[in-house]
Design an enzyme around this catalytic site. Sequence first.
Site, short mmCIF file in Angstrom:
data_model
loop_
_atom_site.label_atom_id
_atom_site.label_comp_id
_atom_site.label_asym_id
_atom_site.label_seq_id
_atom_site.Cartn_x
_atom_site.Cartn_y
_atom_site.Cartn_z
N HIS A 293 0.85 -1.20 0.00
CA HIS A 293 0.00 0.00 0.00
C HIS A 293 0.88 1.25 0.00
O HIS A 293 0.68 2.16 -0.81
CB HIS A 293 -0.94 -0.01 1.21
N ASP B 92 6.76 22.20 -26.14
CA ASP B 92 6.76 20.83 -25.60
C ASP B 92 7.76 20.79 -24.46
O ASP B 92 8.33 21.83 -24.11
CB ASP B 92 7.15 19.81 -26.69
N TRP C 89 6.97 0.01 4.03
CA TRP C 89 7.50 0.77 2.89
C TRP C 89 8.81 1.44 3.28
O TRP C 89 9.57 1.87 2.41
CB TRP C 89 6.49 1.79 2.39
N SER D 287 13.25 6.50 -13.54
CA SER D 287 12.14 7.22 -14.15
C SER D 287 12.00 8.62 -13.55
O SER D 287 11.88 9.61 -14.26
CB SER D 287 10.85 6.42 -13.96
N SER D 288 12.05 8.70 -12.22
CA SER D 288 11.89 10.00 -11.56
C SER D 288 13.02 10.94 -11.89
O SER D 288 12.81 12.13 -12.10
CB SER D 288 11.88 9.83 -10.04
N HIS E 232 12.83 12.16 4.00
CA HIS E 232 12.16 13.38 4.40
C HIS E 232 11.96 14.35 3.24
O HIS E 232 10.85 14.82 3.03
CB HIS E 232 12.76 14.06 5.62
N GLU F 146 11.56 13.47 0.34
CA GLU F 146 10.51 12.79 -0.42
C GLU F 146 9.12 13.26 0.02
O GLU F 146 8.22 13.43 -0.79
CB GLU F 146 10.64 11.27 -0.23
N TYR G 53 8.32 16.16 1.03
CA TYR G 53 8.05 17.47 0.43
C TYR G 53 7.90 17.37 -1.07
O TYR G 53 7.21 18.18 -1.68
CB TYR G 53 9.13 18.46 0.85
N SER H 84 -2.38 27.03 -4.90
CA SER H 84 -2.20 28.47 -5.09
C SER H 84 -2.91 28.94 -6.35
O SER H 84 -3.56 29.99 -6.35
CB SER H 84 -0.71 28.81 -5.18
N HIS I 56 14.36 13.32 12.63
CA HIS I 56 13.17 13.38 13.50
C HIS I 56 12.28 12.15 13.31
O HIS I 56 11.35 11.94 14.06
CB HIS I 56 12.38 14.69 13.33
N HIS I 57 12.59 11.35 12.30
CA HIS I 57 11.89 10.07 12.15
C HIS I 57 12.52 9.02 13.06
O HIS I 57 12.05 7.89 13.11
CB HIS I 57 11.97 9.58 10.70
N THR J 148 5.80 27.04 6.44
CA THR J 148 4.54 26.38 6.13
C THR J 148 3.38 27.27 6.57
O THR J 148 2.37 27.40 5.87
CB THR J 148 4.45 25.00 6.82
N LYS K 162 2.63 29.99 4.11
CA LYS K 162 1.84 29.56 2.96
C LYS K 162 0.36 29.55 3.29
O LYS K 162 -0.47 30.06 2.53
CB LYS K 162 2.28 28.17 2.51
N ARG L 220 1.29 1.16 15.18
CA ARG L 220 0.92 0.97 13.79
C ARG L 220 1.41 -0.39 13.30
O ARG L 220 2.15 -1.07 13.98
CB ARG L 220 1.52 2.09 12.93
#
Lengths: 525, 191, 386
Positions: free
Chosen positions: A76, A105, A141, A169-170, A253, A255, A257, A268, A302-303, A328, A331, A450
Amino acid sequence: MATGHGHDDHHHGPAKGITRWLYTTNHKDIGTMYLVFSLAMFLLGGTFALVIRAELFQPGLQFVTPNFFNQMTTMHGLVMVFGAVMPAFVGLANWMIPMMIGAPDMALPRMNNWSFWILPFAFLMLSSTLFMDSGAPNFGWTFYAPLSTTYAPSSVTFFIFAVHMMGVSSIMGSINIIATIQNLRAPGMTYMKMPLFVWTWLITAYLLLAVMPVLAGVVTMMLFDIHFGTSFFSAAGGGDPVLFQHVFWFFGHPEVYIMILPAFGVVSEIVSTFSRKRLFGYDSMVYATSSIAFLSFIVWAHHMFTTGMPLAGELFFMYATMLIAVPTGVKVFNWIATMFKGSISFETPMLFAIAFVVLFTMGGFTGLMLAISPADFQYQDTYFVVAHFHYVLVPGAVFSIMAATYYWLPKWTGNMYDENLGRLHFWLSFIGINVLFFPQHFLGLAGMPRRIPDYALQFADFNMLSSIGAFIFGFSQLLFVFIVIKAARGGKKATAEVWDGSHGLEWTVPSPAPYHTFSTPPVIK
Amino acid sequence: MAEADTHQRSLGRQAAKLALYALGMFGFGFLLVPLYDVFCEVTGLNGKTGGKYQYEQAQASVDESRAVTMQFTANNNAAMPWEVRPMQHQVTFHPGELVQVTFYARNPTGQRMVAQAVPSVVPFKSADYLHKTECFCFTQQILDAGEAVEMPLIFFVDRALPADVSKMTLSYTLFDVTQNFAAKGKALSAN
Amino acid sequence: MLPTIKKTVNKLWSGVALTLLAALPALGLAAPQMNMTQGVTDISRDTYGLHMTIIWVCVAIAVIVYGVLVFSLIKYRKSKGAVPATFYHSTKAEIVWTLIPFIILIAMAIPATQVLTATYDTSDAKLDVLITGYQWRWQYRYLSGDGQEVVFFSNLSTPQEQIDNKAEKGEHYLLEVDEPLVIPVHTKVRFLLTAADVIHSWWVPAFAIKKDAIPGFVNEAWVNVNEPGIYRGQCAELCGQQHGFMPIVVKVVEQAEFDAWLAEKQAAAAAIAELTSREWTQEQLIAEGQTTYNTFCVACHQPTGLGLPPAFPALSGSPVATGPIEKHIDVVLHGRAGTAMAAYGALLNPIQLAGVITFERNALGSNRVGDMVTPAEILQAQQAAQ
């Protein structure tokens, strides 16, 4: 979707049949393929989520084994992050960036074709592990070593190659986006005149370029540990399992963002359009986005507050993480200031965008709580964290993608979608998502970890409620599929401007957008 | 047309530059490994201790004014069948003083086996001040079937040890590295 | 259309609410816990304090932010004829809403730093306990200077029938163990945490301790509990298939009671030696082994003995469990390198080992070999030179 047009006679239209899609180098075709692919992955990942929520509907084991449950949580996460959210934003970038900056293009069209066509194979490979004897990856994951190395099912090798392919790819996609934005802007389109969606994507592309190779590095180290006897992550050979987490979150991390910055751009655009007012504080939006991107590189640990860092490290990462609240906040304040004294209407894209502002802010609040390291000891690895990141990713990233789809669908197809059905889809999703994830805050605070397939009795009520929300949300997405197909096939014709508050180059071309746009660059005053 | 060509070339160059940048970041991922080790050594993260240390009388004058207690534990990683235990469970000494203790290990299986002991010390902030001049963890231990061994550990604690540390725990985890050892082509046959 | 949707929405909402209310008495439960526990230590209370402070800060910000948002959505609707203003910039406002959050953050960081620093002070503990995470159980080892160590495993004691919904679930479903960790009240206890296989995380909410147990390395945590009682927690880091089934139970008792308990445990350890040397019949060993099997082996090899191939092979009818007993003893005692099969020789006592081997050969699945191994023979095998 976009078909050939008589008035565009000096260009050839798309090829016919399947080869159109296989060989296409057209940014609109590739954008469409990315979006359709990500919708398919969204439904697949959603199915995995529903298996999880079905098992958690009541205490006790009902439907799946604990091992299969772990495969579901892992798949998932992988499918949603790498298959649904990221390709959806790349699809939007492909469709919209050239049209927003007045380019004919993408800068590197053939590479564009490549970077898309790698993806279906990567996910085919990943999904095939579900049918293997050893089962799919079951280590989450985040695939922490040594659970994902020494103790992994043999399908881990397929997982590693799939991640490598997604990474390639990315990386190709982001090289293309950077080259496009930096070279193909129409005359007069200075950086500070670019639509915010283009800005956020430029920053995102640089983030991707910086961290996807690190992810590739970490899975390569795993591959070596598993098959070639190295000891990057095993203490026995002088390695360290905690090193894995540092390298992973150095990717992980930013990732996070990567999945939210383009959403900021989308919201926006939409908030400004439907408030019929210019975006408040454009400059500070750009600076805030850049600051968030910069900070994302110095907060990864922080993870890992519970892994036992030295006090100084723990304090540094706590302070740095708290700092993210400042840009943040800017925004969110700017979006609200844009709506303030505007002239607001509530079409479906705006409903999703408002829900984004409200619910993403919820995720921001819980994020601030999680930054407080001693309190994090109680939140870490509980449903509180699950609620937090799903609030950021579902009503955050996913709602913004839906908002973008409704917003630009008339431009893509030339037809208006069914507004009533769109609003129904919004309300079902909005209610579903809150019933699904809000109770998970309580579960986490009350002590439910979890990634468990079964739980103690005091967690039963909120789990049941959460599962009900999951099924409401999940099945409402079929409505979304229906609405999109319906609009693609026909409906009320859209004007070039589509929305009465619309602004920007993409609204100066006819709807549907011709196969080739801006062959002659427009001039921006 | 020539203009378009130049344009294409400059795009190609930029793409190549960006790809190179990505490649650099791939390398950076690997660079994190030694960086992390340096970082661990500086901060004592994970209680990693340094390698072999030369005991020099001059710098290691004994601080008689305070005593430190060192506690020892030995654990097996899951698949490791050896018996292992410290022969002294704790010792008290002065900073700067050279201390010797022994650990007992026995291979109860019918095969010759290779073990690697991995040290870890708490509190982390004391790790930097623990200096081992001799340790069975510096090399891999090879034991024949049924063989037992007493393994020495000689260390001292730096006088600069933070004043609030009065008790440290040094823990060893034994990992079975027989397969790795054999895979590297080293002779494992009994002699 | 819109009013109809609203009606539908309302119906759905009340449906959900009704389902929830109906579910409560059906499960025989009171209102569930919704907030973090205050816990029973000074640290846990401070942590709770931090948690509540930050919540109220967030609520205050939310009221203002959402207030302005809702006000705007109501007041400035196009349908009410609102005319858009043209401003799009205000340096003053932007500076204000950058600075205010910054000040709030600094105000939050100060108490957080204090609490965090306190959690790091493990000095002057009166008791040291080494906690080792295994797939999927916890081992507790009470360290002492003289080597008189008490060591035992703490396993989930919820019967499999409850998990499979074949029996009614007990009050402490999934949060109960065969042997809890016992510590004295009002005493600073230091925990050393490590793991034998993958990363686990030891978490007791009432103590506000969550610390990862990492294979090869040792982590530290400490607790000083203010109230006697039984406190429950769970493993908090995904550690494989039975991750959800390795609870933690801590029994906090008065010092005197603790001393008595510790003495009793030490005596029990001594008694094992005596029990090992006595005569055992096959029936006794099978009974002993059934318990051990259900605690240590059943997760992988399954109650049927059929395992979960290919990761966890079957024992029923397997060459090891039905072939020469020496090989069987070797595998159980020394494990299998490179697989999930641990070396139980160092983890279980000879009675448990003899029991489980005899059980596996004679009463598991279709195995009916007919032989047995006594605890004394196990001890001999462990001490033998070859």
